[in-house]
Write an enzyme that holds these catalytic residues in place. Structure first.
Site, PDB file in Angstrom:
ATOM      1  N   LYS A   1       0.425  26.146  32.829  1.00  0.00           N
ATOM      2  CA  LYS A   1       0.258  27.036  33.989  1.00  0.00           C
ATOM      3  C   LYS A   1      -0.524  26.351  35.106  1.00  0.00           C
ATOM      4  CE  LYS A   1      -1.770  30.498  31.816  1.00  0.00           C
ATOM      5  NZ  LYS A   1      -1.906  29.951  30.447  1.00  0.00           N
TER       6      LYS A   1
ATOM      7  N   ARG B   1      -4.410  39.466  31.550  1.00  0.00           N
ATOM      8  CA  ARG B   1      -4.298  39.047  30.153  1.00  0.00           C
ATOM      9  C   ARG B   1      -4.246  40.249  29.221  1.00  0.00           C
ATOM     10  NH1 ARG B   1      -6.819  33.687  30.955  1.00  0.00           N
ATOM     11  NH2 ARG B   1      -6.763  32.472  29.044  1.00  0.00           N
TER      12      ARG B   1
ATOM     13  N   ARG C   1      -5.734  17.395  25.952  1.00  0.00           N
ATOM     14  CA  ARG C   1      -5.979  17.794  27.344  1.00  0.00           C
ATOM     15  C   ARG C   1      -7.359  17.336  27.821  1.00  0.00           C
ATOM     16  NH1 ARG C   1      -4.711  23.822  29.301  1.00  0.00           N
ATOM     17  NH2 ARG C   1      -6.477  24.518  28.064  1.00  0.00           N
TER      18      ARG C   1
ATOM     19  N   ARG D   1     -12.543  20.331  27.434  1.00  0.00           N
ATOM     20  CA  ARG D   1     -13.165  21.655  27.487  1.00  0.00           C
ATOM     21  C   ARG D   1     -13.686  22.055  26.116  1.00  0.00           C
ATOM     22  NH1 ARG D   1      -8.901  25.513  30.447  1.00  0.00           N
ATOM     23  NH2 ARG D   1      -9.648  26.903  28.815  1.00  0.00           N
TER      24      ARG D   1
ATOM     25  N   ARG E   1      -7.669  31.375  20.346  1.00  0.00           N
ATOM     26  CA  ARG E   1      -7.115  31.720  21.674  1.00  0.00           C
ATOM     27  C   ARG E   1      -5.636  32.090  21.547  1.00  0.00           C
ATOM     28  NH1 ARG E   1      -8.498  26.640  24.997  1.00  0.00           N
ATOM     29  NH2 ARG E   1      -7.499  27.713  26.741  1.00  0.00           N
TER      30      ARG E   1
END
Ligand code: AMP
Length: 224
Positions: free
Chosen positions: A16, A91, A130, A163, A174
């Site tokens: 995204k 969300r 990531r 992160r 998540r």
């Protein structure tokens, strides 16, 4: 098209942020990413940040009553008057309802919900590689989209970081939260005729060209 009010929907790691970056450049839309807003609040140790940190670290959602106000304030800013690109919001169904009530009051409406789909296994693989620029939020991947110099942002030279909530345990939570609370939004927006699905396992440039074609069609439909 008078306004381009877009939502990017999809699991964490679907791409995204990468798509948002391209959409922002091409359509000059403000990119409103609630995750980025919250991470900044945590870094600055504001009241919002202190409230949000424990939820975020565990990979849980920040309560609706906390995030809705933050989002509506961002959507109401002058730079979002002609359109916006929401990333990471809504969300939950209550968040979606709060957004539509607010837009209605302003005489505005959503243009489209762009849903990027990727299966869970691929997500875990993607997220573990990531790396992000903690200042700008720009995202890289050690294998699929590496920076020119390892560990360094191409644009401003900031050292990249992983992160806290990209650790495997937290990613699994998540994903569970996504399936339980966010995935039902696909049905919600489908019923409103706003949902467009994209295969997020394709290359980012390919995903973007499909999204761009969808937006072009929506613009065309409006002029007919
Ligand atoms: P993201 O960068 O979008 O993956 O968001 C990181 C974290 O911020 C999430 O795991 C949540 O803890 C929190 N967060 C971001 N957006 C929302 C939202 N719309 N509602 C609740 N929590 C959120």
């Amino acid at each position: 098209m008078a306004e381009l009010n877009l939502i990017l929907l999809g699991p964490p790691g679907a791409g995204k942020g990468t798509q948002a970056e391209q959409l922002r450049t091409e359509f000059e839309l403000p990119h409103i990413a609630t995750g980025d807003i919250l991470r900044q609040a945590v870094a600055e140790q504001t009241e919002l940040g202190e409230l949000a940190a424990s939820y975020m670290d565990a990979g849980n959602l920040v309560p609706d009553e906390v995030i809705i106000g933050v989002l509506l304030e961002a959507v109401g800013r002058p730079d979002a008057r002609d359109g916006f690109l929401l990333d990471g919001f809504p969300r939950t169904i209550p968040q979606a309802e709060a957004l539509s009530t607010d837009l209605e009051k302003l005489g505005r409406q959503l243009t489209a919900v762009l849903m990027i789909e990727v299966d869970d296994e691929e997500i875990v693989q993607r997220i573990s590689g990531r790396r992000v620029n903690p200042v700008s939020g720009r995202v890289y991947h050690v294998d699929f989209d590496p920076p020119k110099v390892e560990g360094i942002d191409d644009v401003d030279g900031t050292p990249l970081v992983q992160r806290e909530d990209d650790q495997p345990e937290t990613v699994r939570n998540r994903l569970a939260v996504y399936h339980a609370q966010t995935a039902p939004l696909a049905d919600y927006y489908e019923k409103l005729g706003l949902l467009h699905r994209f295969d997020g396992s394709a290359a980012p440039s390919e995903v973007f060209s499909h999204i761009r074609a969808t937006i072009a069609t929506l613009k065309l439909e409006e002029t007919i």
